[in-house]
Design a protein around this motif. Structure first.
Motif, PDB file in Angstrom:
ATOM      1  N   ARG A   1      18.012  40.262   7.507  1.00  0.00           N
ATOM      2  CA  ARG A   1      18.878  40.298   6.327  1.00  0.00           C
ATOM      3  C   ARG A   1      18.897  41.678   5.683  1.00  0.00           C
ATOM      4  O   ARG A   1      19.893  42.072   5.086  1.00  0.00           O
ATOM      5  CB  ARG A   1      18.415  39.241   5.308  1.00  0.00           C
ATOM      6  CG  ARG A   1      18.601  37.810   5.790  1.00  0.00           C
ATOM      7  CD  ARG A   1      18.383  36.806   4.689  1.00  0.00           C
ATOM      8  NE  ARG A   1      19.392  36.936   3.645  1.00  0.00           N
ATOM      9  CZ  ARG A   1      19.426  36.181   2.546  1.00  0.00           C
ATOM     10  NH1 ARG A   1      18.494  35.258   2.361  1.00  0.00           N
ATOM     11  NH2 ARG A   1      20.372  36.354   1.640  1.00  0.00           N
TER      12      ARG A   1
ATOM     13  N   ASP B   1      21.532  43.541   7.462  1.00  0.00           N
ATOM     14  CA  ASP B   1      22.860  43.110   7.009  1.00  0.00           C
ATOM     15  C   ASP B   1      23.220  43.784   5.690  1.00  0.00           C
ATOM     16  O   ASP B   1      24.330  44.291   5.503  1.00  0.00           O
ATOM     17  CB  ASP B   1      22.899  41.594   6.848  1.00  0.00           C
ATOM     18  CG  ASP B   1      22.708  40.858   8.168  1.00  0.00           C
ATOM     19  OD1 ASP B   1      22.977  41.466   9.220  1.00  0.00           O
ATOM     20  OD2 ASP B   1      22.290  39.690   8.139  1.00  0.00           O
ATOM     21  N   SER B   2      22.254  43.804   4.772  1.00  0.00           N
ATOM     22  CA  SER B   2      22.481  44.435   3.473  1.00  0.00           C
ATOM     23  C   SER B   2      22.731  45.930   3.624  1.00  0.00           C
ATOM     24  O   SER B   2      23.620  46.502   2.974  1.00  0.00           O
ATOM     25  CB  SER B   2      21.275  44.187   2.566  1.00  0.00           C
ATOM     26  OG  SER B   2      21.418  44.866   1.333  1.00  0.00           O
TER      27      SER B   2
END
Length: 261
Positions: A175, A178-179
């Motif tokens: 994640r 992704d950020s």
């Protein structure tokens, strides 16, 4: 199991910016069905000639749209990572690891403190398919990694724990990637439009290595060391050494490496 079901799945696939008409959805359906029916065969529930999954062809996989990006584009990505967000030090380190090693995201996430060979400037990568390899990094990157462990692992360092940590000590996850790329995409419109990701950095580095050091070194650099049906047996005889990979890294970064001649 039928061609009609695969076609129905293809039509109902979620449409995203990088969609290809549902081909991957149909391919995944057929692959999953084949796996189930293969298990049924092995357990004796059905005979091979009664397996309907064998009669359905998987859609031909299209060529990837990923490619090497230019030096200017790469510089822009690194600049954004180093000047935005709440942890530019970590984000810069992540990108530099990918650029230097051409590793996959899973390889970075699987790094542990025990995977650092500071003396020879090597990191131990674990990637998909259970592949493992020692990969050269620059002395600068090795110093950054050892400093990262010293600064962000609280208390006694667990040598088998995830190496890369956020400021609060939590391990980096998918994640976080992704950020990071969403943030870069907000600053660089072309990154969002083409859906650039860390894997594009792998393409970029390996393309440069192949152009300057040849196929054998690029293959070793990528961790593709074993021949298969797609490459032919010649690869067995042209396997590049770890020292040759280190020489390519030194040329790529302009920084001497302990294993380079």
């Amino acid at each position: 199991m039928s061609r009609q079901l695969a076609e129905k799945t293809r039509r109902r696939a979620i449409i995203r910016r990088n969609s290809r008409g549902g081909r991957s959805a149909a391919e995944n359906l057929i692959a999953a069905a084949r796996c189930v029916y293969r298990q049924a065969e092995e357990d004796g529930y059905i005979q091979p000639d009664s397996n309907p999954a064998r009669r359905v062809a998987k859609p031909r996989r299209l060529a990837s749209t990923r490619r090497a990006i230019s030096n200017r584009q790469l510089s822009e990505i690194v600049q954004v990572a180093a000047t935005t967000g709440n942890d530019p030090e970590l984000d810069s380190l992540l990108l530099r690891i990918h650029i230097e090693t051409a590793c996959r995201r899973c390889g970075v996430l699987a790094l542990r403190p025990m995977d650092l060979d500071s003396q020879q400037c090597l990191i131990f990568l674990r990637e998909k398919g259970g592949t493992v390899r020692w990969q050269p990094v620059t002395p600068t990157r090795m110093k950054a990694l050892t400093n990262h462990v010293a600064e962000r692992h609280r208390g006694t360092v667990d040598q088998g724990s995830p190496l890369l940590r956020r400021r609060n000590g939590a391990p980096v996850t998918r994640r976080h990637y992704d950020s990071l790329w969403n943030r870069i995409g907000r600053e660089l419109e072309w990154v969002a439009r083409q859906q650039i990701s860390a894997h594009w950095l792998r393409h970029t580095t390996l393309t440069w290595v192949e152009r300057n050091f040849g196929y054998a070194v690029a293959r070793a650099y990528a961790g593709h060391c074993n021949p298969d049906g797609r490459t032919g047996e010649t690869v067995t005889y042209i396997k590049a050494s770890l020292e040759e990979v280190a020489e390519a890294l030194a040329a790529l970064t302009g920084e001497p490496h302990p294993l380079a001649g």
